[in-house]
Design a protein around this motif. Sequence first.
Motif, mmCIF file in Angstrom:
data_model
loop_
_atom_site.group_PDB
_atom_site.id
_atom_site.type_symbol
_atom_site.label_atom_id
_atom_site.label_comp_id
_atom_site.label_asym_id
_atom_site.label_seq_id
_atom_site.Cartn_x
_atom_site.Cartn_y
_atom_site.Cartn_z
ATOM 1 N N THR A 69 0.797 -1.155 -0.115
ATOM 2 C CA THR A 69 -0.110 0.099 -0.095
ATOM 3 C C THR A 69 0.953 1.109 0.063
ATOM 4 O O THR A 69 0.726 1.960 0.849
ATOM 5 C CB THR A 69 -0.935 0.084 1.294
ATOM 6 O OG1 THR A 69 -0.126 -0.171 2.332
ATOM 7 C CG2 THR A 69 -1.886 -1.186 1.110
ATOM 8 N N PRO A 70 1.632 1.344 -1.056
ATOM 9 C CA PRO A 70 2.795 2.703 -1.167
ATOM 10 C C PRO A 70 1.832 3.868 -0.816
ATOM 11 O O PRO A 70 2.244 4.873 -0.467
ATOM 12 C CB PRO A 70 3.223 2.435 -2.563
ATOM 13 C CG PRO A 70 2.357 1.570 -3.217
ATOM 14 C CD PRO A 70 1.452 0.893 -2.389
ATOM 15 N N GLU A 71 0.663 3.879 -1.284
ATOM 16 C CA GLU A 71 -0.115 5.241 -1.388
ATOM 17 C C GLU A 71 -0.967 5.587 0.262
ATOM 18 O O GLU A 71 -1.345 6.527 0.298
ATOM 19 C CB GLU A 71 -1.462 5.232 -2.344
ATOM 20 C CG GLU A 71 -2.505 4.224 -2.088
ATOM 21 C CD GLU A 71 -2.192 2.929 -2.323
ATOM 22 O OE1 GLU A 71 -2.765 2.099 -2.125
ATOM 23 O OE2 GLU A 71 -1.179 2.636 -3.216
ATOM 24 N N PRO B 256 1.027 4.827 3.654
ATOM 25 C CA PRO B 256 2.120 4.542 4.503
ATOM 26 C C PRO B 256 1.630 4.323 5.685
ATOM 27 O O PRO B 256 2.185 3.607 6.761
ATOM 28 C CB PRO B 256 3.206 5.456 4.398
ATOM 29 C CG PRO B 256 2.677 6.739 3.545
ATOM 30 C CD PRO B 256 1.333 6.384 2.910
ATOM 31 N N ASP B 257 0.770 5.406 6.411
ATOM 32 C CA ASP B 257 0.170 5.365 7.745
ATOM 33 C C ASP B 257 -0.740 4.201 8.013
ATOM 34 O O ASP B 257 -0.237 3.476 9.126
ATOM 35 C CB ASP B 257 -0.407 6.738 8.157
ATOM 36 C CG ASP B 257 0.395 7.636 8.039
ATOM 37 O OD1 ASP B 257 1.682 7.603 8.077
ATOM 38 O OD2 ASP B 257 -0.211 8.765 8.051
ATOM 39 N N PHE B 258 -1.382 3.772 7.016
ATOM 40 C CA PHE B 258 -2.142 2.585 7.138
ATOM 41 C C PHE B 258 -1.448 1.356 7.218
ATOM 42 O O PHE B 258 -1.305 0.512 7.957
ATOM 43 C CB PHE B 258 -3.167 2.421 5.995
ATOM 44 C CG PHE B 258 -3.905 1.215 6.132
ATOM 45 C CD1 PHE B 258 -4.844 1.095 7.059
ATOM 46 C CD2 PHE B 258 -3.549 0.293 5.009
ATOM 47 C CE1 PHE B 258 -5.518 -0.348 6.873
ATOM 48 C CE2 PHE B 258 -4.051 -1.013 4.891
ATOM 49 C CZ PHE B 258 -5.346 -1.326 5.878
ATOM 50 N N ALA B 259 -0.393 1.262 6.267
ATOM 51 C CA ALA B 259 0.652 0.210 6.305
ATOM 52 C C ALA B 259 1.312 -0.146 7.251
ATOM 53 O O ALA B 259 1.493 -1.251 8.001
ATOM 54 C CB ALA B 259 1.486 0.302 5.080
ATOM 55 N N ASN B 260 1.987 1.043 8.138
ATOM 56 C CA ASN B 260 2.488 0.836 9.232
ATOM 57 C C ASN B 260 1.816 0.582 10.545
ATOM 58 O O ASN B 260 2.254 -0.401 11.227
ATOM 59 C CB ASN B 260 3.183 2.288 9.902
ATOM 60 C CG ASN B 260 4.113 2.143 11.017
ATOM 61 O OD1 ASN B 260 5.002 1.442 10.909
ATOM 62 N ND2 ASN B 260 4.110 3.000 11.891
ATOM 63 N N GLY B 261 0.457 0.836 10.495
ATOM 64 C CA GLY B 261 -0.612 0.475 11.536
ATOM 65 C C GLY B 261 -0.600 -0.987 11.543
ATOM 66 O O GLY B 261 -0.940 -1.927 12.373
#
Length: 164
Positions: free
Chosen positions: A96-98, A100-105
């Motif tokens: 999910t490169p678009e 990044p905050d979601f990916a980190n969570g």
Amino acid sequence: FAEYLKTVTNMSSNTISLMLFIYGGANIIGNVVAGKLLINSAIKSVVSFPFVLGAVYIIMFFTGQLSVPMAIITLIWGILAGFGGNMNQYLMTSSTPEAPDFANGLFLTSANLGVTFGATVGGFFIAEMGTQYVIFVGLLSLVLSFVAILLRNYMFTLTRSLSR
């Protein structure tokens, strides 16, 4: 890990402390190595990781009673643990490169869930079979992670081909 070293390897408390220190230092080395491997050959590194870690678990199962092999395994396992964290972060952020905050969570949530489920299942294995057999939980987890890696790569490839 400390309980394994105490129960299976019969190490003293001081030696266990040293092994945990080695594991932590090796983790730092694994972080550095992971960055280089993921930049140069990400997919190959990710796909081969479960096999390499699985080999370490199998060696650990058969030599866990011996102090010197366990010291070597601790070093290698620590390096692989450092790599594993970076690999998981890579898989999440590259999906999910678009966002990044979601990916980190998602990464943090999956890490916490992994520890929770691993500790729970590991506890059942220890209670039913003994401490030495907790390694089977790691091997089972690796099989499941390999399937997840293959599914992720398949979905990633499918999505890319559909968007063309």
